[in-house]
Design a protein around this motif. Structure first.
Motif, PDB file in Angstrom:
ATOM      1  N   PRO A  97       0.904  -1.317  -0.017  1.00 20.53           N
ATOM      2  CA  PRO A  97       0.062   0.068  -0.022  1.00 20.53           C
ATOM      3  C   PRO A  97       0.811   1.268  -0.041  1.00 20.53           C
ATOM      4  O   PRO A  97       0.448   2.261  -0.583  1.00 20.53           O
ATOM      5  N   TYR A  98       2.056   1.236   0.482  1.00 22.26           N
ATOM      6  CA  TYR A  98       2.877   2.333   0.522  1.00 22.26           C
ATOM      7  C   TYR A  98       4.452   1.844   0.799  1.00 22.26           C
ATOM      8  O   TYR A  98       4.501   0.883   1.177  1.00 22.26           O
ATOM      9  N   ASP A  99       5.283   2.966   0.659  1.00 23.34           N
ATOM     10  CA  ASP A  99       6.825   2.720   0.968  1.00 23.34           C
ATOM     11  C   ASP A  99       7.435   1.336   0.341  1.00 23.34           C
ATOM     12  O   ASP A  99       8.337   0.889   1.005  1.00 23.34           O
ATOM     13  N   GLY A 100       6.987   1.069  -0.817  1.00 22.38           N
ATOM     14  CA  GLY A 100       7.813   0.251  -1.644  1.00 22.38           C
ATOM     15  C   GLY A 100       6.953  -0.493  -2.784  1.00 22.38           C
ATOM     16  O   GLY A 100       5.770   0.013  -3.058  1.00 22.38           O
ATOM     17  N   GLU A 101       7.740  -1.312  -3.596  1.00 26.56           N
ATOM     18  CA  GLU A 101       7.002  -1.757  -4.822  1.00 26.56           C
ATOM     19  C   GLU A 101       7.217  -3.489  -4.843  1.00 26.56           C
ATOM     20  O   GLU A 101       8.344  -3.848  -4.806  1.00 26.56           O
ATOM     21  N   VAL A 102       5.945  -4.132  -4.742  1.00 23.72           N
ATOM     22  CA  VAL A 102       5.923  -5.473  -5.016  1.00 23.72           C
ATOM     23  C   VAL A 102       5.077  -6.092  -6.139  1.00 23.72           C
ATOM     24  O   VAL A 102       3.825  -5.726  -5.920  1.00 23.72           O
ATOM     25  N   PHE A 103       5.685  -6.538  -7.217  1.00 22.02           N
ATOM     26  CA  PHE A 103       4.812  -7.084  -8.202  1.00 22.02           C
ATOM     27  C   PHE A 103       4.656  -8.708  -8.193  1.00 22.02           C
ATOM     28  O   PHE A 103       5.819  -9.416  -8.275  1.00 22.02           O
ATOM     29  N   TYR A 104       3.606  -9.077  -8.544  1.00 19.41           N
ATOM     30  CA  TYR A 104       3.545 -10.601  -8.539  1.00 19.41           C
ATOM     31  C   TYR A 104       2.954 -11.472  -9.847  1.00 19.41           C
ATOM     32  O   TYR A 104       1.951 -10.695 -10.410  1.00 19.41           O
ATOM     33  N   TYR A 105       3.727 -11.966 -10.472  1.00 24.94           N
ATOM     34  CA  TYR A 105       3.430 -12.767 -11.669  1.00 24.94           C
ATOM     35  C   TYR A 105       2.849 -14.058 -11.457  1.00 24.94           C
ATOM     36  O   TYR A 105       4.167 -15.176 -11.429  1.00 24.94           O
ATOM     37  N   ALA A 106       1.871 -14.797 -11.608  1.00 24.24           N
ATOM     38  CA  ALA A 106       1.358 -16.152 -10.936  1.00 24.24           C
ATOM     39  C   ALA A 106       1.939 -17.299 -12.065  1.00 24.24           C
ATOM     40  O   ALA A 106       2.606 -18.089 -11.678  1.00 24.24           O
ATOM     41  N   ASP A 107       1.893 -17.228 -13.280  1.00 25.45           N
ATOM     42  CA  ASP A 107       2.050 -17.963 -14.193  1.00 25.45           C
ATOM     43  C   ASP A 107       3.440 -17.439 -15.084  1.00 25.45           C
ATOM     44  O   ASP A 107       3.236 -17.614 -16.375  1.00 25.45           O
ATOM     45  N   PHE A 108       4.479 -17.054 -14.509  1.00 22.69           N
ATOM     46  CA  PHE A 108       5.686 -16.797 -15.352  1.00 22.69           C
ATOM     47  C   PHE A 108       6.191 -17.955 -16.052  1.00 22.69           C
ATOM     48  O   PHE A 108       6.459 -17.797 -17.105  1.00 22.69           O
ATOM     49  N   PHE A 109       6.297 -19.214 -15.384  1.00 24.27           N
ATOM     50  CA  PHE A 109       6.544 -20.074 -16.172  1.00 24.27           C
ATOM     51  C   PHE A 109       5.612 -21.080 -16.113  1.00 24.27           C
ATOM     52  O   PHE A 109       4.461 -21.174 -15.042  1.00 24.27           O
ATOM     53  N   THR A 110       5.473 -21.928 -17.097  1.00 19.47           N
ATOM     54  CA  THR A 110       4.270 -22.926 -17.273  1.00 19.47           C
ATOM     55  C   THR A 110       4.509 -23.976 -16.412  1.00 19.47           C
ATOM     56  O   THR A 110       5.584 -24.450 -15.745  1.00 19.47           O
ATOM     57  N   ALA A 111       3.373 -24.971 -16.015  1.00 22.66           N
ATOM     58  CA  ALA A 111       3.430 -26.019 -14.956  1.00 22.66           C
ATOM     59  C   ALA A 111       4.637 -26.926 -15.473  1.00 22.66           C
ATOM     60  O   ALA A 111       5.335 -27.218 -14.534  1.00 22.66           O
ATOM     61  N   GLN A 112       4.585 -27.253 -16.724  1.00 23.64           N
ATOM     62  CA  GLN A 112       5.665 -27.976 -17.280  1.00 23.64           C
ATOM     63  C   GLN A 112       7.074 -27.544 -16.991  1.00 23.64           C
ATOM     64  O   GLN A 112       7.746 -28.498 -16.505  1.00 23.64           O
ATOM     65  N   GLN A 113       7.234 -26.483 -17.404  1.00 23.39           N
ATOM     66  CA  GLN A 113       8.498 -25.983 -17.094  1.00 23.39           C
ATOM     67  C   GLN A 113       8.819 -25.859 -15.549  1.00 23.39           C
ATOM     68  O   GLN A 113      10.060 -26.298 -15.182  1.00 23.39           O
ATOM     69  N   SER A 114       7.930 -25.600 -14.792  1.00 22.18           N
ATOM     70  CA  SER A 114       8.186 -25.514 -13.426  1.00 22.18           C
ATOM     71  C   SER A 114       8.637 -26.876 -12.866  1.00 22.18           C
ATOM     72  O   SER A 114       9.433 -27.038 -12.011  1.00 22.18           O
ATOM     73  N   HIS A 115       7.850 -27.895 -13.288  1.00 26.07           N
ATOM     74  CA  HIS A 115       8.192 -29.369 -12.973  1.00 26.07           C
ATOM     75  C   HIS A 115       9.418 -29.809 -13.221  1.00 26.07           C
ATOM     76  O   HIS A 115      10.302 -30.454 -12.435  1.00 26.07           O
TER      77      HIS A 115
END
Ligand SMILES: O=C(O)CCC(=O)C(=O)O
Ligand SMILES: [Fe+2]
Length: 200
Positions: free
Chosen positions: A15-33
């Motif tokens: 909400p303040y004092d910093g920046e955090v960004f989240y990308y849920a599916d950056f890699f596919t399930a197969q790549q992650s495995h």
């Protein structure tokens, strides 16, 4: 906590004092495995050593430190020399560099055998890290809750880090917020986390 709506990648989680960004599916399930399987085997995981009140204590979770040209890195009172990047780590690193639009020259890798292992409250603000630089955190294996707590207001923000996800922490995040990976008895599977960093 599960959200009914996916988090928009362009939305700052803090909400303040910093920046955090989240990308849920950056890699596919197969790549992650595949990455989980390869990195579990190829990284020489070792219990971490931290100095608490002058005593060397071994942590439950295992770690490994990688860096460009054997850069020493001081962390929790211990100085480490980086291992040379593997082709797999370079592949992951370059995908993230494209997204974050910056280059990383170091990385602390974490291996949690199960939910009995976590990371206690801390900020990644050692002198060897470029102040207010970006830290990119990639997760494979078990989904785990990750929490932020503001140093003054103690306001908390939490996000579940899914396998294949990317979390970017930047701006003044490490100055004003601490973060932790809470333990959870319900989690039986391992989790692998890669934190790419910009070192001085
Ligand atoms: O495992 C994680 O998601 C975070 C680890 C962490 O905070 C760190 O390596 O500094
Ligand atoms: Fe951290």
């Amino acid at each position: 906590m599960l959200s009914l709506f996916p988090i928009s990648p362009d939305q700052n989680l803090l909400p303040y004092d910093g920046e955090v960004f989240y990308y849920a599916d950056f890699f596919t399930a197969q790549q992650s495995h595949e990455f989980l399987r390869i990195l579990t085997d190829e990284i020489p995981w070792k219990h971490d050593e931290v100095v608490i009140f002058g005593k060397v204590i071994q942590t439950l979770r295992k770690v490994a430190w990688y860096a460009d040209y054997e850069k020493p890195y001081t962390y929790s009172g211990r100085t480490k020399i980086g291992l040379p990047w593997t082709p797999t780590l370079l592949l992951i690193k370059s995908a993230i560099e494209k997204k974050a639009k910056i280059a990383f020259n170091g990385g602390l890798m974490n291996y949690y055998h199960d939910g009995n292992e976590g990371a206690s409250w801390h900020a990644d603000n050692e002198k060897t890290i470029i102040p207010n630089s970006c830290i990119a955190s990639v997760s494979f294996g078990a989904a785990r809750k990750f929490e932020f707590k503001h140093k003054q207001t103690e306001e908390k923000v939490s996000v579940t880090l899914a396998p294949g996800s990317l979390l970017l922490m930047q701006g003044t995040t490490q100055t004003h917020w601490i973060h932790a990976l809470p333990k959870s008895k319900k989690i039986m599977e391992p989790r692998l986390n890669l934190t790419f960093r910009q070192m001085i």
